[in-house]
Design a protein around this motif. Structure first.
Motif, PDB file in Angstrom:
ATOM      1  N   THR A   7       0.840  -1.196   0.000  1.00 54.67           N
ATOM      2  CA  THR A   7       0.000   0.000   0.000  1.00 54.67           C
ATOM      3  C   THR A   7       0.875   1.245   0.000  1.00 54.67           C
ATOM      4  OG1 THR A   7      -1.529  -1.238   1.354  1.00 54.67           O
ATOM      5  CG2 THR A   7      -1.918   1.122   1.207  1.00 54.67           C
ATOM      6  N   LEU A   8       0.486   2.191  -0.815  1.00 54.09           N
ATOM      7  CA  LEU A   8       1.209   3.465  -0.851  1.00 54.09           C
ATOM      8  C   LEU A   8       0.650   4.330   0.282  1.00 54.09           C
ATOM      9  CD1 LEU A   8       3.344   4.359  -2.938  1.00 54.09           C
ATOM     10  CD2 LEU A   8       1.515   5.532  -4.178  1.00 54.09           C
ATOM     11  N   SER A   9       1.522   4.892   1.104  1.00 51.82           N
ATOM     12  CA  SER A   9       1.031   5.625   2.275  1.00 51.82           C
ATOM     13  C   SER A   9       0.785   7.105   1.983  1.00 51.82           C
ATOM     14  CB  SER A   9       2.018   5.481   3.432  1.00 51.82           C
ATOM     15  OG  SER A   9       3.241   6.077   3.076  1.00 51.82           O
ATOM     16  N   TYR A  10       0.790   7.461   0.703  1.00 55.98           N
ATOM     17  CA  TYR A  10       0.519   8.859   0.316  1.00 55.98           C
ATOM     18  C   TYR A  10      -0.157   8.867  -1.044  1.00 55.98           C
ATOM     19  CZ  TYR A  10       5.128   7.663  -1.639  1.00 55.98           C
ATOM     20  OH  TYR A  10       6.173   7.015  -2.251  1.00 55.98           O
ATOM     21  N   ASN A  11      -0.681  10.040  -1.428  1.00 56.68           N
ATOM     22  CA  ASN A  11      -1.351  10.168  -2.720  1.00 56.68           C
ATOM     23  C   ASN A  11      -0.341  10.314  -3.847  1.00 56.68           C
ATOM     24  OD1 ASN A  11      -3.884  10.097  -1.488  1.00 56.68           O
ATOM     25  ND2 ASN A  11      -3.799  12.310  -1.084  1.00 56.68           N
ATOM     26  N   TYR A  12      -0.814  10.072  -5.062  1.00 55.92           N
ATOM     27  CA  TYR A  12       0.078  10.141  -6.223  1.00 55.92           C
ATOM     28  C   TYR A  12       0.697  11.536  -6.403  1.00 55.92           C
ATOM     29  CZ  TYR A  12      -2.130   5.704  -7.508  1.00 55.92           C
ATOM     30  OH  TYR A  12      -2.608   4.408  -7.498  1.00 55.92           O
ATOM     31  N   ASP A  13      -0.009  12.553  -5.925  1.00 54.84           N
ATOM     32  CA  ASP A  13       0.518  13.925  -6.114  1.00 54.84           C
ATOM     33  C   ASP A  13       1.338  14.411  -4.915  1.00 54.84           C
ATOM     34  OD1 ASP A  13      -1.422  14.301  -4.231  1.00 54.84           O
ATOM     35  OD2 ASP A  13      -2.533  15.839  -5.338  1.00 54.84           O
ATOM     36  N   ALA A  14       1.599  13.533  -3.955  1.00 54.71           N
ATOM     37  CA  ALA A  14       2.259  13.948  -2.709  1.00 54.71           C
ATOM     38  C   ALA A  14       3.688  14.444  -2.920  1.00 54.71           C
ATOM     39  CB  ALA A  14       2.262  12.799  -1.708  1.00 54.71           C
ATOM     40  N   LEU A  88      10.441   7.743  -0.002  1.00 56.03           N
ATOM     41  CA  LEU A  88      10.058   9.020  -0.610  1.00 56.03           C
ATOM     42  C   LEU A  88       9.090   9.776   0.295  1.00 56.03           C
ATOM     43  CD1 LEU A  88       9.427   7.930  -4.328  1.00 56.03           C
ATOM     44  CD2 LEU A  88      11.468   9.038  -3.404  1.00 56.03           C
ATOM     45  N   LYS A  89       9.441  11.005   0.591  1.00 56.36           N
ATOM     46  CA  LYS A  89       8.563  11.889   1.366  1.00 56.36           C
ATOM     47  C   LYS A  89       9.167  13.293   1.308  1.00 56.36           C
ATOM     48  CE  LYS A  89       6.335  12.263   5.889  1.00 56.36           C
ATOM     49  NZ  LYS A  89       6.336  11.809   7.289  1.00 56.36           N
ATOM     50  N   LYS A  90       8.317  14.272   1.243  1.00 55.78           N
ATOM     51  CA  LYS A  90       8.818  15.655   1.220  1.00 55.78           C
ATOM     52  C   LYS A  90       9.045  16.153   2.653  1.00 55.78           C
ATOM     53  CE  LYS A  90       5.701  17.820  -1.365  1.00 55.78           C
ATOM     54  NZ  LYS A  90       5.045  18.792  -2.267  1.00 55.78           N
ATOM     55  N   ASN A  91       9.923  17.137   2.768  1.00 52.73           N
ATOM     56  CA  ASN A  91      10.095  17.882   4.021  1.00 52.73           C
ATOM     57  C   ASN A  91      10.530  17.063   5.231  1.00 52.73           C
ATOM     58  OD1 ASN A  91       9.200  20.259   2.682  1.00 52.73           O
ATOM     59  ND2 ASN A  91       7.083  19.590   2.966  1.00 52.73           N
ATOM     60  N   ILE A 185      17.643  13.782 -10.872  1.00 49.70           N
ATOM     61  CA  ILE A 185      18.517  13.402  -9.761  1.00 49.70           C
ATOM     62  C   ILE A 185      18.594  14.542  -8.739  1.00 49.70           C
ATOM     63  CG2 ILE A 185      20.908  12.853  -9.124  1.00 49.70           C
ATOM     64  CD1 ILE A 185      21.135  11.529 -11.962  1.00 49.70           C
ATOM     65  N   LYS A 186      18.722  15.771  -9.236  1.00 47.47           N
ATOM     66  CA  LYS A 186      18.791  16.924  -8.319  1.00 47.47           C
ATOM     67  C   LYS A 186      17.478  17.087  -7.544  1.00 47.47           C
ATOM     68  CE  LYS A 186      20.433  19.817 -11.444  1.00 47.47           C
ATOM     69  NZ  LYS A 186      20.773  21.120 -12.040  1.00 47.47           N
ATOM     70  N   ALA A 187      16.363  16.840  -8.222  1.00 51.40           N
ATOM     71  CA  ALA A 187      15.051  16.959  -7.562  1.00 51.40           C
ATOM     72  C   ALA A 187      14.863  15.889  -6.485  1.00 51.40           C
ATOM     73  CB  ALA A 187      13.940  16.856  -8.602  1.00 51.40           C
ATOM     74  N   PHE A 188      15.496  14.743  -6.676  1.00 48.47           N
ATOM     75  CA  PHE A 188      15.366  13.607  -5.751  1.00 48.47           C
ATOM     76  C   PHE A 188      15.706  13.987  -4.308  1.00 48.47           C
ATOM     77  CE2 PHE A 188      17.483   9.677  -3.956  1.00 48.47           C
ATOM     78  CZ  PHE A 188      16.341   8.913  -3.815  1.00 48.47           C
ATOM     79  N   TRP A 189      16.673  14.905  -4.126  1.00 53.86           N
ATOM     80  CA  TRP A 189      17.066  15.305  -2.761  1.00 53.86           C
ATOM     81  C   TRP A 189      15.910  15.920  -1.989  1.00 53.86           C
ATOM     82  CZ3 TRP A 189      21.261  12.930  -1.518  1.00 53.86           C
ATOM     83  CH2 TRP A 189      22.230  12.676  -2.497  1.00 53.86           C
ATOM     84  N   ASN A 190      14.918  16.449  -2.707  1.00 54.81           N
ATOM     85  CA  ASN A 190      13.760  17.068  -2.044  1.00 54.81           C
ATOM     86  C   ASN A 190      12.726  16.051  -1.578  1.00 54.81           C
ATOM     87  OD1 ASN A 190      14.288  20.015  -2.518  1.00 54.81           O
ATOM     88  ND2 ASN A 190      14.407  19.249  -4.617  1.00 54.81           N
ATOM     89  N   VAL A 191      12.877  14.821  -2.006  1.00 54.41           N
ATOM     90  CA  VAL A 191      11.854  13.822  -1.661  1.00 54.41           C
ATOM     91  C   VAL A 191      12.418  12.592  -0.957  1.00 54.41           C
ATOM     92  CG1 VAL A 191      10.190  14.538  -3.427  1.00 54.41           C
ATOM     93  CG2 VAL A 191      11.931  12.838  -4.011  1.00 54.41           C
ATOM     94  N   ILE A 192      13.652  12.686  -0.468  1.00 57.57           N
ATOM     95  CA  ILE A 192      14.169  11.554   0.313  1.00 57.57           C
ATOM     96  C   ILE A 192      13.555  11.616   1.710  1.00 57.57           C
ATOM     97  CG2 ILE A 192      16.198  10.437   1.318  1.00 57.57           C
ATOM     98  CD1 ILE A 192      17.834  11.540  -0.985  1.00 57.57           C
TER      99      ILE A 192
END
Ligand code: MN
Length: 203
Positions: A7-14, A88-91, A185-192
């Protein structure tokens, strides 16, 4: 059927704007689902269906030869993506033991970031770049296709316990970034998800 799409614990747009909604939806419901379906299909009426996905990947050499490569790709894909969604998670903020270990192993976070980015950018074709732990040391390694470091040196040329990894298949970024792998790849750092990475580091 034994193996299941987690199960994905967040929405597709998260993870917008770094990973777009459409990519997430297709990646999870189509690509990952196919790896799960193929793994179940290959292991139908086979004792290996009782293995956990980790056990399966660590013991690929026990699998009958005619199914080994198919499972390497598909069970590998299932496992890799199951890790990927969780890390994957923001913030979130890198802190605690993992932060200390990164600074110890790579001198500082900037150098770690630079090394990881270079590894991911220069990896040819599809695959993954991972931060792995081995004997309490951290390493950056790359695997081809859907190989995972848990498969070990003999199969994928590297080893270690994966803490997090970036999916370098074009299906992971092409809709939003097209051929600009470095932008992804650069954007990935915002969602680790550094909280999850810390938990995995302690395993
Ligand atoms: Mn993928």
């Amino acid at each position: 059927m034994k193996y299941q799409l987690p199960t994905l614990s967040y929405n597709y747009d998260a993870l917008e704007p770094y990973i777009d909604k459409k990519t997430m939806e297709i990646h999870y419901t189509k690509h990952h689902q196919t790896y799960v379906n193929n793994t179940n299909l290959a292991l139908k009426n086979n004792k290996f269906i009782n293995y956990t996905i980790e056990e399966l990947l660590k013991n690929l050499n026990d699998i009958p030869h005619d199914k080994r490569n198919f499972l390497r790709n598909n069970a590998g894909g299932h496992f890799n993506h199951s890790i990927f969604w969780k890390i994957l998670k923001k913030n979130t903020i890198l802190n605690g033991n993992l932060k200390k270990a990164i600074e110890k192993n790579f001198k500082n976070f900037s150098l770690f970031k630079e090394n990881f980015e270079t590894a991911a950018l220069t990896h040819f074709g599809s695959g993954w770049t991972w931060l792995v732990k081995k004997n309490n040391k951290l390493n950056i390694v790359c695997t081809n296709n859907q190989d995972n470091p848990l498969m070990g040196d003999n199969i994928c040329g590297v080893n270690g316990f994966p803490i997090f990894g970036i999916d370098l298949w074009e299906h992971a970024y092409y809709l939003k970034y097209q051929n600009q792998r470095f932008e992804y790849i650069k954007a990935f750092w915002n969602v680790i998800n550094w909280d999850e990475a810390e938990l995995r580091f302690k395993l």
